[in-house]
Enzyme design. Structure first.
Site, PDB file in Angstrom:
ATOM      1  N   HIS A 142      79.919 -14.667  32.179  1.00  0.00           N
ATOM      2  CA  HIS A 142      80.414 -14.214  33.487  1.00  0.00           C
ATOM      3  C   HIS A 142      81.253 -12.949  33.245  1.00  0.00           C
ATOM      4  O   HIS A 142      81.881 -12.816  32.199  1.00  0.00           O
ATOM      5  CB  HIS A 142      81.289 -15.337  34.055  1.00  0.00           C
ATOM      6  N   ASP A 160      85.146 -20.885  27.909  1.00  0.00           N
ATOM      7  CA  ASP A 160      85.264 -20.768  29.365  1.00  0.00           C
ATOM      8  C   ASP A 160      84.643 -22.029  29.972  1.00  0.00           C
ATOM      9  O   ASP A 160      83.433 -22.202  29.996  1.00  0.00           O
ATOM     10  CB  ASP A 160      84.530 -19.497  29.804  1.00  0.00           C
ATOM     11  N   GLN A 200      82.441 -24.034  34.499  1.00  0.00           N
ATOM     12  CA  GLN A 200      81.308 -24.805  35.010  1.00  0.00           C
ATOM     13  C   GLN A 200      81.108 -26.123  34.269  1.00  0.00           C
ATOM     14  O   GLN A 200      80.292 -26.949  34.687  1.00  0.00           O
ATOM     15  CB  GLN A 200      80.009 -23.966  34.926  1.00  0.00           C
ATOM     16  N   LYS A 247      86.784 -25.037  41.445  1.00  0.00           N
ATOM     17  CA  LYS A 247      85.414 -25.476  41.141  1.00  0.00           C
ATOM     18  C   LYS A 247      85.394 -26.967  40.779  1.00  0.00           C
ATOM     19  O   LYS A 247      84.339 -27.558  40.591  1.00  0.00           O
ATOM     20  CB  LYS A 247      84.839 -24.645  39.989  1.00  0.00           C
ATOM     21  N   CYS A 285      77.844 -12.334  39.124  1.00  0.00           N
ATOM     22  CA  CYS A 285      78.844 -11.797  38.181  1.00  0.00           C
ATOM     23  C   CYS A 285      78.357 -11.927  36.749  1.00  0.00           C
ATOM     24  O   CYS A 285      79.153 -12.276  35.848  1.00  0.00           O
ATOM     25  CB  CYS A 285      80.206 -12.464  38.342  1.00  0.00           C
TER      26      CYS A 285
HETATM   27  N1  PMP Z   1      83.581 -18.122  34.289  1.00  0.00           N
HETATM   28  C1  PMP Z   1      82.556 -18.755  34.880  1.00  0.00           C
HETATM   29  C2  PMP Z   1      81.491 -19.353  34.021  1.00  0.00           C
HETATM   30  C3  PMP Z   1      82.502 -18.852  36.265  1.00  0.00           C
HETATM   31  O1  PMP Z   1      81.495 -19.492  36.849  1.00  0.00           O
HETATM   32  C4  PMP Z   1      83.548 -18.274  37.029  1.00  0.00           C
HETATM   33  C5  PMP Z   1      83.516 -18.340  38.546  1.00  0.00           C
HETATM   34  N2  PMP Z   1      82.281 -18.034  39.110  1.00  0.00           N
HETATM   35  C6  PMP Z   1      84.599 -17.640  36.365  1.00  0.00           C
HETATM   36  C7  PMP Z   1      84.588 -17.581  35.000  1.00  0.00           C
HETATM   37  C8  PMP Z   1      85.747 -17.053  37.115  1.00  0.00           C
HETATM   38  O2  PMP Z   1      86.441 -18.033  37.813  1.00  0.00           O
HETATM   39  P1  PMP Z   1      87.545 -17.670  38.917  1.00  0.00           P
HETATM   40  O3  PMP Z   1      86.896 -16.660  39.827  1.00  0.00           O
HETATM   41  O4  PMP Z   1      87.832 -18.950  39.592  1.00  0.00           O
HETATM   42  O5  PMP Z   1      88.711 -17.112  38.178  1.00  0.00           O
END
Ligand code: PMP
Length: 403
Positions: free
Chosen positions: A121, A198, A201, A224, A361
């Site tokens: 991401h 990270d 998910q 999430k 993203c």
């Molecule tokens: N890493 C991953 C794998 C994600 O899916 C996301 C959110 N889509 C993020 C980082 C960033 O999370 P946040 O926008 O809640 O900070």
């Protein structure tokens, strides 16, 4: 449609007031809907028990401090860490930026290297680029296997002693690919590198134990995990956190302040400058209790069954390409020849099916898949076979419209 599983272990949709009848919400990877116990905890936090934490001399504030710190302890027990290793942040993005700023600023030198993967991401790419630029370090990228997992054999072959930091997604937000985080950690540690996982998910869809993984940092976002926005978690090994300089200065994070010099509190306090998201922590506590009450193993099995049904049904539609490994966790990306994913998303929305369309993203991943965008469905505890059926009916309509 044919299904791979007959048993549907979860039926929780009634717990989610924002999911009306007949609406298939398939965008949990972006953010999850909130169950009543989480909404109640937040409401109670503001309606009945609200006060600041840590500084109040009155009973209400002392009680709120206990509740806030109880949330920290609950997070710790949920992921296998210790309470003073849990830093409350705004979300995974802030957690990664904190480590990229604070650890890297202190430990990384010109010529050092950082290792990421092709499927990260942007939140797990851009902070490292900014940090690397600051110190003159370089970034290397682990490729994917043919079935779109992070290739750990390639990682083992390419890692060197120049690599000081590795940052990898536990579960891909686009493909659902699950990383063997313990093996990735072993490879990173074999050259003395530190590793951040990270967990955005993974935490909502599988049991996570940072002690068993043996990683150095782990981040995730509350929103999430069926909790509120604006609160997330950075877990770090205590000895690393206490070596790291603060990320932001302000109230609460200090030991002593004078105009000549300030000294800082130990972790995690040194990383929590300013008044925190007090009620957010209470909501996160309730969210962890909620998913733990169902059981992460059951959630994982439930989503795996929905993924199998979805992959099976989509692969029967001509001209649909499904990405990611067959055992992906709760997330399926796909593309339909000649139809832009945004058009898929718009037509599905007319059938009351909410999916995500775009680059998610993860533009470097899109480039490696040879597409600009994908359509993505992602599951949560409230989804069932009815949602997969609605998706498939909607996709048949997409097919008819585009001939
Ligand atoms: N890493 C991953 C794998 C994600 O899916 C996301 C959110 N889509 C993020 C980082 C960033 O999370 P946040 O926008 O809640 O900070």
């Amino acid at each position: 449609m044919t299904t791979t599983t007959t048993e549907r272990p979860l039926d929780t949709v009634a717990d989610f007031p924002a999911i009306p009848d007949g609406w298939a919400y398939l965008d949990t990877a972006a953010t999850s809907q909130k169950p009543k116990p989480v909404i109640d905890a937040i409401t109670r936090g503001y309606d009945e028990t609200y006060a600041t934490v840590h500084r109040g001399v009155y009973q209400r504030s002392a009680d709120m401090t206990l509740a806030y710190e109880a949330a920290r302890s609950r997070v710790a027990s949920f992921i296998g860490g210790k309470p003073d290793e849990i830093v409350f942040v705004r979300g995974a993005t802030e957690g990664i930026n904190l480590v990229a700023h604070s650890w890297v600023a202190q430990q990384l030198k010109t010529g050092d290297r950082i290792l990421l993967s092709q499927l990260e991401h942007h939140s797990n790419i851009v902070p490292w680029q900014m940090a690397a630029e600051r110190v003159g370090a370089a970034i290397d990228v682990i490729p994917l296997t043919e079935d779109h997992r992070i290739d750990l054999d390639a990682m083992a072959a390419m890692i060197t002693r120049e690599h000081k930091f590795v940052a990898l997604a536990h579960v891909s937000n686009v493909l659902g690919s699950v990383l063997d985080a313990a093996r990735a950690t072993e490879i990173a540690h074999s050259v003395g590198a530190k590793i951040l996982i990270d967990g955005c998910q993974s935490v909502p869809r599988m049991a996570v134990d940072v002690a068993a993984i043996d990683c150095d940092f782990y981040v995730f976002s509350g929103h999430k995990l069926y909790g509120p926005t604006g609160i997330g978690v950075l877990w770090g090994r205590g000895e690393l956190l206490n070596q790291m300089p603060p990320y932001q200065g302000g109230g609460s994070m200090i030991d002593r302040v004078s105009f000549e010099r300030s000294t800082y509190a130990p972790a995690p306090t040194r990383f929590e400058a300013g008044t925190p998201h007090i009620v957010g922590a209470l909501g996160l506590h309730a969210a962890i209790d909620y998913v733990s009450g169902i059981g992460l193993d059951r959630i994982h099995a439930h989503e795996a069954a929905l993924v199998a049904d979805t992959r099976g049904a989509l692969s029967h539609l001509n001209s649909v390409r499904v990405f990611g490994p067959v055992d992906s966790a709760g997330i399926v990306s796909f593309a339909m020849e000649g139809v832009h994913p945004h058009d898929i998303g718009t037509i599905l929305d007319e059938s009351r099916v909410a999916i995500r369309a775009g680059h998610h993203c993860a533009q470097p991943l899109m480039a490696s898949l040879g597409v600009d965008a994908t359509a993505r469905v992602s599951f949560g505890v409230y989804n069932g076979l009815r949602d997969v059926e609605a998706l498939v009916a909607g996709m048949e309509r997409v097919k008819r419209i585009f001939g």
